[in-house]
Design an enzyme around this catalytic site. Sequence first.
Site, PDB file in Angstrom:
ATOM      1  CG  ASN A 191      -2.209   0.777   0.950  1.00 51.72           C
ATOM      2  OD1 ASN A 191      -2.347   1.445  -0.074  1.00 51.72           O
ATOM      3  ND2 ASN A 191      -3.135   0.717   1.901  1.00 51.72           N
ATOM      4  CG  HIS A 202      -7.045   0.959   7.173  1.00 51.55           C
ATOM      5  ND1 HIS A 202      -5.854   1.618   7.382  1.00 51.55           N
ATOM      6  CD2 HIS A 202      -6.825   0.144   6.099  1.00 51.55           C
ATOM      7  CE1 HIS A 202      -4.958   1.213   6.489  1.00 51.55           C
ATOM      8  NE2 HIS A 202      -5.518   0.322   5.705  1.00 51.55           N
TER       9      HIS A 202
END
Length: 520
Positions: free
Chosen positions: A342, A373
Amino acid sequence: MATTSTTGSTLLQPLSNAVQLPIDQVNFVVCQLFALLAAIWFRTYLHSSKTSSFIRHVVATLLGLYLALFCFGWYALHFLVQSGISYCIMIIIGVENMHNYCFVFALGYLTVCQVTRVYIFDYGQYSADFSGPMMIITQKITSLACEIHDGMFRKDEELTSSQRDLAVRRMPSLLEYLSYNCNFMGILAGPLCSYKDYITFIEGRSYHITQSGENGKEETQYERTEPSPNTAVVQKLLVCGLSLLFHLTICTTLPVEYNIDEHFQATASWPTKIIYLYISLLAARPKYYFAWTLADAINNAAGFGFRGYDENGAARWDLISNLRIQQIEMSTSFKMFLDNWNIQTALWLKRVCYERTSFSPTIQTFILSAIWHGVYPGYYLTFLTGVLMTLAARAMRNNFRHYFIEPSQLKLFYDVITWIVTQVAISYTVVPFVLLSIKPSLTFYSSWYYCLHILGILVLLLLPVKKTQRRKNTHENIQLSQSKKFDEGENSLGQNSFSTTNNVCNQNQEIASRHSSLKQ
């Protein structure tokens, strides 16, 4: 299995039934494949040499909003509301404090949407929910706000070299802003890119060669021949196909949940538990490989993502790549894994949090990552454990690595051991991220007697803290780098790394400088 309902179009319900996959996932994949074809058309018929930037912005935005509407229905309005209010904040508040207000609003709005989705609609479901694209838009809003603040308020000598390169010197128009946030290439799965890189692509300046002139300012000398992205796109599509095949065939037979199965816990030996933990988390990664690599291929197909040439003269299409699979699977340190996983989110965390806070930047960065998140408790367990593992791994590396540099056989032994430890530690850390809920996560850690938590704490308590020169000299090095670059007038347009040089070493140094602060 994920929910079979969707807030978007049900046009593909027969296909969903045929392949026995949830309609929201089918919509996502089909829309991404449509975006891939649209990207090829965009590059061929709406190339910057054939049409204006205005037309390219309009088409990219309208296609993006259509895909969002198809996948998420009226929930796609959240994308416009979040983006619109944030733009108003930028205009009204002013450049001095706009980055703080935009950060609070964008992250707060995202969190509210995540809370409503998780606790009102479908707790525990892995679906292509509308908060997914909002996570990317939140990154773009906050990144752009910081870049405008850097470019229009802060002095150049206060900025790091990367901040100066990315600084935005004028307020974007509403069309440019919406195009950046909602273009069809990144509306569904990103990845994040800097505003300057995106505008450079739209305006067709990605292939300009620049060099410092005698007056200290950059002067465009000539335009480089545009390389074809076809090879890179085909390679990435092959990776997507293999990842999807692996996910559909292997992942279902190796569920992460089996790690907390009572019978398995009671009967399995410790070697079996360790091996299954690693394999089950290994099997959980290909879906991310698929989504992120496909998103990268879409951008490349449109002509976005060119970074320059390697030492062999091959074009590099990894400007906005989100992962490096080989480095992930062969990681010999916690840092190496995070550096290659990521990637664009790691850069975002570094730029908007790590570089801008003076108190416990590592801890604050992990907390921001958890909030961004979502609101599942498992996310917070993962990132809090991640803080401990990162600090412990750093302490171990600083105290012991120098003993294993020579000879090469000893270094190989060290690499094998650290690979095993890293893969187990990563798997142990991210189990709650997959399980989501607090009870099964604690059940897993209890079955392992919290052994890695305890070991990490002991490492931090017992090993001496060895301060590195890197942190001590960070400010000094930044100032020297800034002074040199300011005098030479390098990269004042803040374009891609290939704009100033073809030298691979310089490119790698830039990449390292962008990643290292967050991970060390």
